[in-house]
Design a protein around this motif. Structure first.
Motif, PDB file in Angstrom:
ATOM      1  N   SER A  76     -48.159 -21.078 -73.553  1.00 26.45           N
ATOM      2  CA  SER A  76     -47.451 -21.091 -72.297  1.00 26.45           C
ATOM      3  C   SER A  76     -46.039 -21.251 -72.305  1.00 26.45           C
ATOM      4  CB  SER A  76     -48.044 -22.693 -71.501  1.00 26.45           C
ATOM      5  OG  SER A  76     -47.538 -23.688 -71.824  1.00 26.45           O
ATOM      6  N   SER A  77     -45.421 -21.066 -70.801  1.00 29.70           N
ATOM      7  CA  SER A  77     -43.877 -21.322 -70.761  1.00 29.70           C
ATOM      8  C   SER A  77     -43.567 -22.705 -71.143  1.00 29.70           C
ATOM      9  CB  SER A  77     -43.669 -20.985 -69.336  1.00 29.70           C
ATOM     10  OG  SER A  77     -44.270 -21.737 -68.705  1.00 29.70           O
ATOM     11  N   ARG A  78     -44.305 -23.594 -71.522  1.00 27.71           N
ATOM     12  CA  ARG A  78     -43.977 -25.131 -71.705  1.00 27.71           C
ATOM     13  C   ARG A  78     -43.980 -25.305 -73.310  1.00 27.71           C
ATOM     14  NH1 ARG A  78     -44.336 -28.776 -67.413  1.00 27.71           N
ATOM     15  NH2 ARG A  78     -45.001 -27.797 -65.315  1.00 27.71           N
ATOM     16  N   THR A  79     -44.268 -24.326 -73.909  1.00 25.95           N
ATOM     17  CA  THR A  79     -44.452 -24.324 -75.600  1.00 25.95           C
ATOM     18  C   THR A  79     -43.273 -25.078 -76.366  1.00 25.95           C
ATOM     19  OG1 THR A  79     -44.940 -23.349 -77.538  1.00 25.95           O
ATOM     20  CG2 THR A  79     -43.582 -22.167 -75.876  1.00 25.95           C
ATOM     21  N   GLU A  80     -41.975 -24.985 -75.666  1.00 24.51           N
ATOM     22  CA  GLU A  80     -40.907 -25.801 -76.414  1.00 24.51           C
ATOM     23  C   GLU A  80     -40.681 -27.129 -76.160  1.00 24.51           C
ATOM     24  OE1 GLU A  80     -37.142 -23.378 -76.039  1.00 24.51           O
ATOM     25  OE2 GLU A  80     -38.340 -21.531 -76.253  1.00 24.51           O
ATOM     26  N   PHE A  81     -41.578 -27.427 -75.079  1.00 21.29           N
ATOM     27  CA  PHE A  81     -41.521 -29.125 -74.644  1.00 21.29           C
ATOM     28  C   PHE A  81     -42.804 -29.760 -75.237  1.00 21.29           C
ATOM     29  CE2 PHE A  81     -39.109 -26.446 -71.739  1.00 21.29           C
ATOM     30  CZ  PHE A  81     -37.942 -27.097 -71.777  1.00 21.29           C
ATOM     31  N   PRO A  82     -42.842 -31.069 -74.986  1.00 22.60           N
ATOM     32  CA  PRO A  82     -43.481 -31.827 -75.793  1.00 22.60           C
ATOM     33  C   PRO A  82     -45.175 -31.804 -75.175  1.00 22.60           C
ATOM     34  CG  PRO A  82     -41.838 -33.242 -75.034  1.00 22.60           C
ATOM     35  CD  PRO A  82     -41.638 -31.979 -74.390  1.00 22.60           C
ATOM     36  N   PHE A  83     -46.035 -31.744 -76.344  1.00 22.79           N
ATOM     37  CA  PHE A  83     -47.538 -31.859 -75.952  1.00 22.79           C
ATOM     38  C   PHE A  83     -47.909 -33.255 -76.366  1.00 22.79           C
ATOM     39  CE2 PHE A  83     -51.740 -31.878 -77.380  1.00 22.79           C
ATOM     40  CZ  PHE A  83     -52.554 -31.223 -76.408  1.00 22.79           C
ATOM     41  N   VAL A  84     -48.244 -34.082 -75.232  1.00 23.91           N
ATOM     42  CA  VAL A  84     -48.389 -35.373 -75.471  1.00 23.91           C
ATOM     43  C   VAL A  84     -49.872 -35.806 -75.239  1.00 23.91           C
ATOM     44  CG1 VAL A  84     -47.851 -37.497 -74.695  1.00 23.91           C
ATOM     45  CG2 VAL A  84     -46.091 -36.074 -74.813  1.00 23.91           C
ATOM     46  N   VAL A  85     -50.526 -36.413 -76.104  1.00 26.64           N
ATOM     47  CA  VAL A  85     -51.994 -36.851 -76.103  1.00 26.64           C
ATOM     48  C   VAL A  85     -52.086 -38.302 -75.481  1.00 26.64           C
ATOM     49  CG1 VAL A  85     -53.977 -37.203 -77.153  1.00 26.64           C
ATOM     50  CG2 VAL A  85     -52.502 -35.411 -77.745  1.00 26.64           C
ATOM     51  N   MET A  86     -53.029 -38.533 -74.741  1.00 27.52           N
ATOM     52  CA  MET A  86     -53.372 -39.989 -74.115  1.00 27.52           C
ATOM     53  C   MET A  86     -55.009 -40.147 -74.197  1.00 27.52           C
ATOM     54  SD  MET A  86     -52.389 -42.733 -72.740  1.00 27.52           S
ATOM     55  CE  MET A  86     -52.890 -43.991 -71.783  1.00 27.52           C
ATOM     56  N   ASN A  87     -55.222 -40.713 -75.332  1.00 28.89           N
ATOM     57  CA  ASN A  87     -56.541 -41.065 -75.570  1.00 28.89           C
ATOM     58  C   ASN A  87     -57.251 -42.065 -74.905  1.00 28.89           C
ATOM     59  OD1 ASN A  87     -59.281 -41.575 -76.732  1.00 28.89           O
ATOM     60  ND2 ASN A  87     -58.659 -40.574 -78.619  1.00 28.89           N
TER      61      ASN A  87
END
Length: 343
Positions: A76-87
């Protein structure tokens, strides 16, 4: 002039490093399969990556719901920004609010510094709610408010902060049933279920077992520094006839076990059969002692083996395992401590 050239070269190197890292990440989290059902999933991933709409991913434990979420983000266009996981199933209810919204220094005992929550950490990127069905109704209401307002308030603060976050959620439960049971808010469900993606279990896409196993074997050998191995040609009926209750995650674990334990470059049927059997813990044999085993000892041995079996079946997800056992999460934790069960 020289400074400008140096800055341009530095920027170019940083861009090359970024592109290389992104390529590595995409390779690590890429999905494999030619089955029609998984191809439909790939098509939905491609479409979801082009927009900012919310996504709800469903499917059994171990099918790769997290891979779908990552694939959407990294394409996506957000690829350079964080991918944050909340389990949502792994964080205790008492901590989930501070983890999600963050807290200011002095907000509570032990808060000796400002801590940004997951929403702030994911600003301009993607926040992935894994196992969102395990979130309490109170927290669901607070998440819904953020989705409506686009803003969060840290614990101990009166200041509201705007956040730009793309939300993806996943669950292995039937949310419609959870709504009927009063465990999930219908308004939050409709907010999340803009692009629904269902990931099929591995037993419904058995033609993908061979390419998946071969990919896992190649990656495992590379990561562990092992000499490259391959499967014997007659192993595929064994793997395709297995039911794979743990889905793709179970297949990966079986392949890793076989690769690490194999002394040869060819992994044969016998070794894979052992690896498959090891995936289901057997009740421990009674120790040979001078006295007979008591009823209490026999019961404890059986209980330990049975709980281990259920934990493995549900990928060590405590809440799901507790439900399968018919007990609550606290009781399961106590039994695990008492019986010395650790992952």
């Amino acid at each position: 002039m020289l400074l400008t050239i140096r800055n341009a070269l530095h920027t170019s190197r940083l861009r090359e490093q970024r592109d290389h890292l992104l390529a590595e990440v995409k390779q690590r989290y890429r999905m494999i399969g030619s089955d029609e059902k998984i191809q439909n999933v790939f098509a939905l991933i491609e479409r979801a990556a082009k927009v900012d709409s919310k996504v709800l991913i469903t499917g059994e434990s171990g099918v790769g719901k997290d891979l779908v979420a990552r694939a959407i983000h990294y394409n996506s266009s957000r690829t350079e920004f964080p991918f944050v996981v909340m389990n949502c199933s792994a964080i205790p209810e008492t901590l989930i609010e501070s983890e999600l919204f963050g807290y200011k220094k002095g907000a509570f005992s032990g808060a000796d510094h400002d801590h940004p929550g997951r929403f702030q950490q994911a600003h301009r990127g993607t926040l992935f709610f894994d196992e969102i069905a395990d979130m309490s109704l109170m927290m669901q209401a607070k998440v819904l408010r953020v989705l409506e307002d686009g803003a969060v308030t840290m614990l101990g603060s009166a200041e509201t902060r705007q956040v730009d976050v793309r939300l993806i959620a996943a669950t292995n439960k039937d949310l419609q049933q959870e709504i009927e049971n009063g465990n999930f808010r219908s308004d939050l469900y409709y907010r999340l279920n803009v692009i629904p993606i269902h990931v099929p279990p591995l037993r419904e896409r058995k033609e993908d077992i061979q390419p998946l196993a071969e990919y896992f074997l190649e990656e495992i050998c590379r990561v562990h520094g092992l000499s490259q191995k391959r499967f014997a040609g007659n192993v595929w009926p064994l793997l395709q006839n297995h039911n794979w209750p743990g889905n793709v995650r179970e297949l990966n674990n079986v392949v890793e076990r076989a690769a690490v334990l194999s002394f040869d470059r060819i992994i044969d049927v016998a070794l894979l059969r052992e690896a498959l059997q090891a995936a289901t813990p057997q009740p421990p044999a009674a120790k040979s002692t001078s006295r007979e085993q008591t009823l209490e000892e026999a019961r404890a041995a059986f209980e330990r083996a049975f709980i281990l079996k259920k934990l493995n079946e549900h990928d060590w997800e405590i809440i799901v395992t507790a439900e399968a056992l018919g007990i609550n999460r606290t009781s399961l934790w106590k039994k695990m401590q008492m019986l010395g069960i650790k992952k």
